[in-house]
Design an enzyme around this catalytic site. Structure first.
Site, PDB file in Angstrom:
ATOM      1  N   ALA A  83       1.062  -0.872   0.116  1.00  0.00           N
ATOM      2  CA  ALA A  83      -0.372   0.038   0.023  1.00  0.00           C
ATOM      3  C   ALA A  83       0.604   1.342  -0.467  1.00  0.00           C
ATOM      4  O   ALA A  83       2.010   1.060   0.239  1.00  0.00           O
ATOM      5  CB  ALA A  83      -0.550   0.275   1.297  1.00  0.00           C
ATOM      6  N   GLU A 134      -0.764  -9.598  -0.669  1.00  0.00           N
ATOM      7  CA  GLU A 134      -2.059  -9.674  -0.426  1.00  0.00           C
ATOM      8  C   GLU A 134      -3.454  -9.328  -1.242  1.00  0.00           C
ATOM      9  O   GLU A 134      -3.898 -10.098  -2.032  1.00  0.00           O
ATOM     10  CB  GLU A 134      -3.085  -8.733   0.557  1.00  0.00           C
ATOM     11  CG  GLU A 134      -1.848  -8.407   2.234  1.00  0.00           C
ATOM     12  CD  GLU A 134      -2.001  -7.672   3.372  1.00  0.00           C
ATOM     13  OE1 GLU A 134      -1.458  -6.572   2.951  1.00  0.00           O
ATOM     14  OE2 GLU A 134      -2.778  -7.621   4.337  1.00  0.00           O
ATOM     15  N   GLY A 139       0.517  -4.679   1.079  1.00  0.00           N
ATOM     16  CA  GLY A 139      -0.532  -4.435   0.219  1.00  0.00           C
ATOM     17  C   GLY A 139      -0.331  -5.571  -1.074  1.00  0.00           C
ATOM     18  O   GLY A 139      -0.868  -6.304  -1.644  1.00  0.00           O
TER      19      GLY A 139
HETATM   20  C1  HXC Z   1       4.944   4.399  -1.090  1.00  0.00           C
HETATM   21  C2  HXC Z   1       6.928   3.394  -1.377  1.00  0.00           C
HETATM   22  C3  HXC Z   1       7.023   2.358  -1.416  1.00  0.00           C
HETATM   23  C4  HXC Z   1       4.951   2.151  -1.339  1.00  0.00           C
HETATM   24  C5  HXC Z   1       8.379   2.245  -2.627  1.00  0.00           C
HETATM   25  N1  HXC Z   1       8.418   3.085  -2.560  1.00  0.00           N
HETATM   26  N2  HXC Z   1       7.525   1.131  -1.773  1.00  0.00           N
HETATM   27  N3  HXC Z   1       6.329   4.205  -1.813  1.00  0.00           N
HETATM   28  N4  HXC Z   1       4.582   3.474  -0.335  1.00  0.00           N
HETATM   29  N5  HXC Z   1       4.549   1.309   0.029  1.00  0.00           N
HETATM   30  C6  HXC Z   1       8.957   4.450  -3.121  1.00  0.00           C
HETATM   31  C7  HXC Z   1      10.396   4.515  -2.292  1.00  0.00           C
HETATM   32  O1  HXC Z   1       9.900   5.674  -1.830  1.00  0.00           O
HETATM   33  C8  HXC Z   1      10.532   5.085  -3.907  1.00  0.00           C
HETATM   34  O2  HXC Z   1      10.225   6.739  -3.980  1.00  0.00           O
HETATM   35  C9  HXC Z   1      10.647   4.727  -5.032  1.00  0.00           C
HETATM   36  O3  HXC Z   1       9.767   3.627  -4.678  1.00  0.00           O
HETATM   37  C10 HXC Z   1      11.621   3.500  -4.971  1.00  0.00           C
HETATM   38  O4  HXC Z   1      11.792   2.642  -4.029  1.00  0.00           O
HETATM   39  P1  HXC Z   1      13.185   2.487  -3.180  1.00  0.00           P
HETATM   40  O5  HXC Z   1      12.955   2.568  -1.969  1.00  0.00           O
HETATM   41  O6  HXC Z   1      14.445   3.392  -3.542  1.00  0.00           O
HETATM   42  O7  HXC Z   1      13.543   1.240  -3.764  1.00  0.00           O
HETATM   43  P2  HXC Z   1      14.826  -0.399  -3.235  1.00  0.00           P
HETATM   44  O8  HXC Z   1      15.872   0.384  -2.908  1.00  0.00           O
HETATM   45  O9  HXC Z   1      15.118  -0.723  -4.374  1.00  0.00           O
HETATM   46  O10 HXC Z   1      13.902  -0.846  -2.433  1.00  0.00           O
HETATM   47  C11 HXC Z   1      12.854  -1.409  -2.634  1.00  0.00           C
HETATM   48  C12 HXC Z   1      11.614  -1.829  -1.773  1.00  0.00           C
HETATM   49  C13 HXC Z   1      11.685  -0.616  -0.918  1.00  0.00           C
HETATM   50  C14 HXC Z   1      12.623  -3.152  -0.452  1.00  0.00           C
HETATM   51  C15 HXC Z   1      10.848  -2.880  -2.243  1.00  0.00           C
HETATM   52  O11 HXC Z   1      10.693   0.356  -1.495  1.00  0.00           O
HETATM   53  C16 HXC Z   1      10.707  -0.576   0.537  1.00  0.00           C
HETATM   54  O12 HXC Z   1      10.839  -1.536   1.468  1.00  0.00           O
HETATM   55  N6  HXC Z   1       9.595  -0.228   0.095  1.00  0.00           N
HETATM   56  C17 HXC Z   1       7.804  -0.424   1.288  1.00  0.00           C
HETATM   57  C18 HXC Z   1       8.184  -1.803   1.466  1.00  0.00           C
HETATM   58  C19 HXC Z   1       7.041  -1.800   2.655  1.00  0.00           C
HETATM   59  O13 HXC Z   1       6.682  -1.841   3.683  1.00  0.00           O
HETATM   60  N7  HXC Z   1       5.161  -2.660   2.345  1.00  0.00           N
HETATM   61  C20 HXC Z   1       4.910  -2.450   3.076  1.00  0.00           C
HETATM   62  C21 HXC Z   1       3.553  -0.923   2.961  1.00  0.00           C
HETATM   63  S1  HXC Z   1       2.179  -1.572   4.413  1.00  0.00           S
HETATM   64  P3  HXC Z   1      11.385   7.642  -3.735  1.00  0.00           P
HETATM   65  O14 HXC Z   1      10.750   9.036  -4.543  1.00  0.00           O
HETATM   66  O15 HXC Z   1      12.144   7.998  -2.826  1.00  0.00           O
HETATM   67  O16 HXC Z   1      12.426   8.034  -5.149  1.00  0.00           O
HETATM   68  C22 HXC Z   1       1.264  -2.140   3.434  1.00  0.00           C
HETATM   69  C23 HXC Z   1      -0.110  -2.357   4.000  1.00  0.00           C
HETATM   70  C24 HXC Z   1      -0.298  -0.964   4.696  1.00  0.00           C
HETATM   71  O17 HXC Z   1       1.453  -2.362   2.414  1.00  0.00           O
HETATM   72  C25 HXC Z   1      -1.359  -1.988   5.578  1.00  0.00           C
HETATM   73  C26 HXC Z   1      -1.589  -1.221   6.629  1.00  0.00           C
HETATM   74  C27 HXC Z   1      -1.851   0.012   6.932  1.00  0.00           C
END
Ligand code: HXC
Length: 257
Positions: free
Chosen positions: A65, A111, A108
């Site tokens: 998400a 999911e 997400g």
């Molecule tokens: C918003 C995101 C994002 C996310 C990545 N980006 N994941 N933006 N929401 N979930 C954005 C980053 O901010 C970044 O933007 C760009 O995408 C590239 O990501 P990087 O982190 O620079 O890439 P990398 O170093 O290759 O790392 C990849 C990654 C990492 C390991 C997948 O992006 C990451 O850990 N993302 C979050 C994963 C996560 O926590 N997902 C769960 C979300 S919560 P910029 O602008 O900086 O270039 C969820 C459920 C919620 O899904 C339910 C509870 C409420």
């Protein structure tokens, strides 16, 4: 129909939907959720479509998400809009849908893959529920569907630690139905979907209902449900055609609705 965050392409009776927010690794914001739901509901109503494939990019199916969109929300904001409730409508799509996952399927994203009927994984796929690292828990079904898919112990470990699981482990534990080379993923998924789309649509939709009842019903009720819908299918032209085609040693020509 043109969308901003997804690309749709009809290939025969298959609708291929590609998530398309490369700048955010296909993070699922509200715009994307709305567009994906609209495309899915249109396909559900379209007699020309028999199966859907949902895919992302080589790097990310979806990285979760959209954290930036959620960051400032309060409980009251989340609760009053019933944040994520619209995903139930996506999950409820009646036609078969396949998740074709390459790269990250996190939070997400994992999911979303679990809301599909099965998951084909590229050898590059990485699955996980890292919400614990954000101080929250899964909100689109991860704590429920993941347990039903891979069992409590592994689901608990993945969710409590936030560790990622590679494609081989995902196949071993039954999350992915198969692992394929990344370069072949989309073509393999579309070919698989094409096989499904050319079966009896009535039988495949009823099949989904029966298999999904296994999550909802006690065994005896599930077996009764299965038997009743099996019996009901003998009222369809597709059953007559499918069995006649077998006996006459020719390919079956099923209805397209
Ligand atoms: C918003 C995101 C994002 C996310 C990545 N980006 N994941 N933006 N929401 N979930 C954005 C980053 O901010 C970044 O933007 C760009 O995408 C590239 O990501 P990087 O982190 O620079 O890439 P990398 O170093 O290759 O790392 C990849 C990654 C990492 C390991 C997948 O992006 C990451 O850990 N993302 C979050 C994963 C996560 O926590 N997902 C769960 C979300 S919560 P910029 O602008 O900086 O270039 C969820 C459920 C919620 O899904 C339910 C509870 C409420």
């Amino acid at each position: 129909m043109t969308y901003e965050t997804i690309i749709t392409e009809q290939r025969g009776r298959v609708l291929l939907i590609t998530l398309n927010r490369p700048e955010a690794l296909n993070a699922l914001n509200r715009k994307l959720a709305g567009e994906l739901l609209a495309a899915t509901q249109a396909a559900d109503a379209d007699p020309g479509i028999g199966c859907l494939v949902i895919t992302g990019s080589a790097k990310a199916f979806a990285a979760g998400a959209d954290i930036k969109e959620m960051q400032a929300q309060s409980f009251v904001d989340m609760h009053s809009s019933d944040w994520f409730a619209e995903w139930n409508h996506f999950a409820a799509c009646r036609k078969p849908k396949i998740a074709a996952v390459a790269g990250y399927a996190l939070g997400g994203g994992c999911e979303l893959a679990l809301m599909c009927d099965f998951i084909l994984a590229a050898d590059t796929a990485k699955f996980g529920q890292p919400e614990i690292k954000l101080g929250v828990i899964p909100g689109m079904g991860g704590s429920q569907r993941l347990v039903r898919s891979i069992g409590k112990s592994k689901a608990m470990e993945l969710c409590l630690t936030g560790r990622l699981m590679d494609a081989a482990e995902a196949e071993r534990c039954g999350l992915a139905s198969r692992v394929v080379p990344a370069a072949d993923l989309v073509e393999d998924a579309v070919k698989t979907a094409d096989t499904i789309a050319n079966m009896s649509l009535t039988a495949s939709m009823v099949m989904k209902e029966a298999i999904n009842q296994a999550y909802e019903l006690p065994l005896a009720s599930g077996l009764t449900f299965e038997r009743r819908v099996f019996q009901a299918l003998f009222s369809t032209e597709d059953q007559k055609e499918g069995m006649a085609a077998f006996v006459e040693k020719r390919p079956a020509q099923f209805n397209r609705r």
